[in-house]
Design a protein around this motif. Structure first.
Motif, PDB file in Angstrom:
ATOM      1  N   VAL A 270      90.122  97.595  46.024  1.00 57.98           N
ATOM      2  CA  VAL A 270      90.369  96.257  45.204  1.00 57.98           C
ATOM      3  C   VAL A 270      89.866  95.050  46.158  1.00 57.98           C
ATOM      4  O   VAL A 270      89.985  94.941  47.326  1.00 57.98           O
ATOM      5  N   PRO A 271      89.680  94.031  45.450  1.00 61.84           N
ATOM      6  CA  PRO A 271      89.371  92.713  46.020  1.00 61.84           C
ATOM      7  C   PRO A 271      90.547  92.254  46.693  1.00 61.84           C
ATOM      8  O   PRO A 271      91.718  92.348  45.980  1.00 61.84           O
ATOM      9  N   PRO A 272      90.634  91.931  47.755  1.00 56.84           N
ATOM     10  CA  PRO A 272      91.996  91.557  48.594  1.00 56.84           C
ATOM     11  C   PRO A 272      92.651  90.447  47.719  1.00 56.84           C
ATOM     12  O   PRO A 272      91.999  89.441  47.279  1.00 56.84           O
ATOM     13  N   GLY A 273      93.853  90.585  47.529  1.00 56.16           N
ATOM     14  CA  GLY A 273      94.716  89.866  46.746  1.00 56.16           C
ATOM     15  C   GLY A 273      94.896  90.312  45.250  1.00 56.16           C
ATOM     16  O   GLY A 273      95.772  89.730  44.559  1.00 56.16           O
ATOM     17  N   SER A 274      94.483  91.503  45.005  1.00 55.17           N
ATOM     18  CA  SER A 274      94.612  92.075  43.706  1.00 55.17           C
ATOM     19  C   SER A 274      96.013  92.470  43.296  1.00 55.17           C
ATOM     20  O   SER A 274      96.334  92.305  42.054  1.00 55.17           O
ATOM     21  N   CYS A 275      96.828  93.098  44.167  1.00 58.65           N
ATOM     22  CA  CYS A 275      98.115  93.621  43.984  1.00 58.65           C
ATOM     23  C   CYS A 275      98.988  92.440  43.533  1.00 58.65           C
ATOM     24  O   CYS A 275      99.539  92.319  42.566  1.00 58.65           O
ATOM     25  N   ALA A 276      98.597  91.201  44.205  1.00 59.39           N
ATOM     26  CA  ALA A 276      99.630  90.171  44.160  1.00 59.39           C
ATOM     27  C   ALA A 276      99.239  89.356  42.730  1.00 59.39           C
ATOM     28  O   ALA A 276      99.757  88.630  42.049  1.00 59.39           O
ATOM     29  N   ASN A 277      97.723  89.463  42.537  1.00 60.69           N
ATOM     30  CA  ASN A 277      97.393  88.522  41.734  1.00 60.69           C
ATOM     31  C   ASN A 277      96.988  89.089  40.344  1.00 60.69           C
ATOM     32  O   ASN A 277      96.653  88.356  39.218  1.00 60.69           O
ATOM     33  N   VAL A 278      97.006  90.458  40.288  1.00 57.41           N
ATOM     34  CA  VAL A 278      96.419  91.199  39.104  1.00 57.41           C
ATOM     35  C   VAL A 278      97.471  91.847  38.811  1.00 57.41           C
ATOM     36  O   VAL A 278      97.904  92.013  37.690  1.00 57.41           O
ATOM     37  N   VAL A 279      97.812  93.122  39.658  1.00 58.84           N
ATOM     38  CA  VAL A 279      98.548  94.200  39.253  1.00 58.84           C
ATOM     39  C   VAL A 279      99.824  93.603  38.937  1.00 58.84           C
ATOM     40  O   VAL A 279     100.468  93.953  37.868  1.00 58.84           O
TER      41      VAL A 279
END
Lengths: 497, 497
Positions: free
Chosen positions: B174-183
């Motif tokens: 994923v684009p770095p930051g996705s777990c925090a910002n999306v998931v």
């Protein structure tokens, strides 16, 4: 009257107007009768040490003459060698040992008189070949040029003086194609002018992988080496010669098909390294933005064999090679082989790397605020740990930016007492630089002295201050300790600031 | 009525309109009573094999449900798994062995029904996340976009169905930051909508380093792995879980500080590799222009540990990762972290690599002349040796160019019988492809079959023809032999053409 200043002792020498050094040369040859003569052209960081390696050759006893121009920057080296002091500081004890040997054997002379070439059986070319960086457009290198003038005239001097059966071995990093397109025609032109044969000389290219530092000598003498000849006869003779100089028991000697190939190998090698460093630059900025520790990420990735060369963050690239070799390559592609394309990735790497100390400065301001009237101490000015080489050091750009920002700076380096490019002296006692309680300490070179527990204690004894580590010098434990007392920021670590 | 074609057998399945698969799911769970349930979301080249690894976990007996959408490209995989045929060909015998185990144990089911999520103790996210490459300006990638739509909806489906204490482990690149910002926000939004707690779920990121090929299984199971959690509790639970799946005796498990860090590590890793390949592209062109053999040069340089990762010339980069991961990274830098800068070196690497098969085509024409009405046989269509993966294979671009140039083409590949992206079948008998005496044979994939002496004999038995080796497949000896009979050119070798 031109004066040349010894960068180690700051002694001043007046450069003679008369270039006749025949008396010394003839005496030297007389006392080395029967030995083959090697002339090493250029007494820089490669040539000076290559001279020692040749004068201590593994399989033959040579008489070695190091020659350089009687110029402001180089004349003092000639004097220093002949006065018995080797003209560079490095923490490789073999340098002193090898130099002492040559004094005992009396088989190493330094001179500025081109007469030396007329006695040479072998000339090893170790002169500089520079790139002129002309302009940057929004931080990217837009224009640069390669001036072959000095190199051509060095080769012409050989051709004007040498024997017709001389062996010329080019070690200088040149634009690929140079031996065939530049060296060969100039040598032949000069030989023909003197009515000599052009069937007898030997011409080849072989590059060292010298690494100034604790293995300085062995990096020339026992490190895999690539070579080539302008034809099969030359390749064979070069191989035979190298085997008398280099420890081929300890390292591979690889023949490549022609001089284009070895010349390309050298600049490719350095372009690759420059690119790997540039890659770390880009991701350091991203890591800082994303608040993560790039060192930990790199460590986690380097466990893969396919990624073991991944570089850590840092203040930047310095030294004579990585800052220009990719440009030599790209220039040659267009100039010698008619390509319309640059080597974009390689050229861009140089651009990115050239900007590294500017990024470091910007991060510094972002984390520690403005610098007006602040006292700032730099630990390290050379471009690499444990060596005393300041050529193109990225620290210079950072020092200039910090000074321009209004700070009062102090410089420390255990390997540099006089900084030639800046024309200033550098303190070698750490206490002198940090005892004044600087408001900011910048770790700018990875000298092992700075990692020692004595140094950490000294830093811990300072009143709470700011520390900016541009190269990730400290161990985890040291960093934790320092963070307990000071505000610490490490370039490429977004997690602490 | 939508049909999904099995790319292995070319069997056609009609996709059901009713998504209710509860009967199968309930029966499966009944017969796996007492076991923790892992749902693997996505049955692609990672998810399918990850399912096998989970169903054969080193330290625990899990019930594993693989789930994918009932779409044209994926429905057949679900059917195939449940009919007892693993939906990919790879020459790793462990795949068959592991699949047989699951059949014996009855602990692996495939489905398309989201009901599965409601029973999951762990959901492993292995769905795709694509990049849309929009336009090139004079060969450089000018514009691209990342559409998170599919990924977001996959996460939302989990949130709409999962238990409140589910563990969600994202493996998708994923684009770095996705777990925090999306998931995280999507999961929490869906849990809250259902009146559930958002204090209980576990979320983390860990990426595999899967390498389809002979070590397919072990590349997931016994290869160093990096992981992180959205907080300390999550990190701890993810670690405990991974230790039941992965062979941590055989490989390191490294915790990074947060999900940004592991997400960044993955795309950095692949960007580095993409860049190393792009570097080889640039220098291949230069080597061809300068008439030298880049393979020999690379060999000579790779003796240095610092340069052991230097890549050889080749036809290009394919597969799902290296062709897009650098773009994901650059996109995230701007979109999630507000940077104004691209990751230029990484983005340019993708651009350069995307052009590789076009360079290969140009070189082909330069060396062998025009292709109108010529018969051309391609050996290999997958993007990598000894695997059957054609996603983004560079061979596709070369095939299209050669076809457009008027050639009549034949395709061979031992691992691909139906080429999904081209919608055509591929011959798996070498004799069929070369018995017709093609006017040009292109070596386009490094399958080991092509290196075998039987293949060399077959090529030697052809009437004198043209061979274009785009990947440096042949040994020196084989090449010499082939050159004795045919006109042979190797990409990146300027010395033969």
């Amino acid at each position: 009257m031109i004066v040349s200043i010894n960068t180690l002792t700051q002694e001043r020498y007046i450069i003679p107007e008369d270039l006749d050094d025949s008396k010394n040369i003839n005496e030297f040859l007389l006392s080395n009768k029967g030995k083959k003569v090697i002339v090493v052209q250029g007494l820089g960081f490669v040539g000076a040490v290559m001279s020692l390696v040749c004068a201590n050759a593994v399989a033959k006893d040579y008489a070695v003459i190091g020659i350089d121009l009687p110029s402001k920057d180089t004349y003092w080296k000639i004097k220093s060698i002949n006065e018995g002091v080797f003209p560079l500081i490095a923490n490789d004890p073999k340098i002193e040992e090898f130099f002492e040997n040559t004094k005992n054997k009396g088989n190493f002379l330094a001179t500025y008189d081109p007469l030396a070439y007329s006695y040479a059986d072998v000339v090893i070319v170790d002169v500089n070949l520079d790139v002129q960086k002309k302009s940057y457009t929004s931080h990217m290198l837009k224009d640069f040029d390669v001036n072959l003038g000095g190199f051509k005239s060095a080769i012409a001097t050989i051709g004007k003086n040498c024997k017709e059966d001389v062996m010329v071995l080019v070690e200088t990093t040149v634009p690929p194609g140079s031996c065939a397109n530049v060296v060969k025609p100039i040598l032949e032109e000069e030989l023909l002018k003197r009515g000599l044969s052009i069937k007898e000389y030997i011409l080849g290219h072989s590059y060292e992988r010298v690494m100034p530092g604790p293995e300085y000598i062995e990096s020339i003498r026992s490190f895999p080496r690539v070579y080539s000849g302008i034809d099969a006869r030359s390749a064979g003779d070069i191989e035979t010669f190298l085997k008398t100089i280099i420890d081929t028991e300890a390292c591979e000697l690889t023949r490549l098909e022609n001089t284009n190939a070895t010349e390309m190998a050298k600049v490719l090698e350095n372009s690759y390294r420059a690119m790997n460093i540039a890659f770390a630059v880009e991701w350091s900025r991203f890591a800082e933005e994303a608040g993560v520790n790039l060192y930990e990420i790199v460590n986690a990735i380097r466990v893969r064999k396919t990624h073991a060369n991944l570089m850590y963050p840092g203040i930047g690239v310095g030294g004579y090679c990585l800052t220009k070799d990719p440009l030599l390559a790209s220039w040659a592609r267009k100039s010698f082989f008619g390509s319309e394309s640059d080597l974009n990735m390689s050229v861009n790497s140089v651009s990115v790397n050239d900007q590294m100390p500017i990024y470091a400065f910007n991060r510094l301001i972002e984390v520690f605020g403005d610098l007006v009237d602040k006292s700032v101490s730099f630990l390290g000015v050379s471009y690499r740990g444990d060596i005393g080489d300041t050529r193109f050091t990225p620290v210079e750009v950072l020092v200039n930016k910090v000074r321009e920002a209004g700070a009062v700076i102090k410089l420390h380096d255990p390997f540099v007492s006089y900084w030639q490019e800046q024309g200033c002296s550098v303190e070698s006692e750490l206490d002198v630089v940090i005892c004044s309680e600087p408001e900011l300490v910048i770790i700018s070179t990875g000298h092992s002295e700075y990692r020692k527990s004595e140094t950490i204690s000294k830093l811990m004894n300072l009143k709470p201050t700011n520390i900016f580590d541009t190269i990730g010098l400290f161990s985890k434990k040291q960093l934790l300790m320092l963070q307990g007392r000071h505000k610490v920021s490490v370039l490429g670590r977004g997690d602490i600031h």
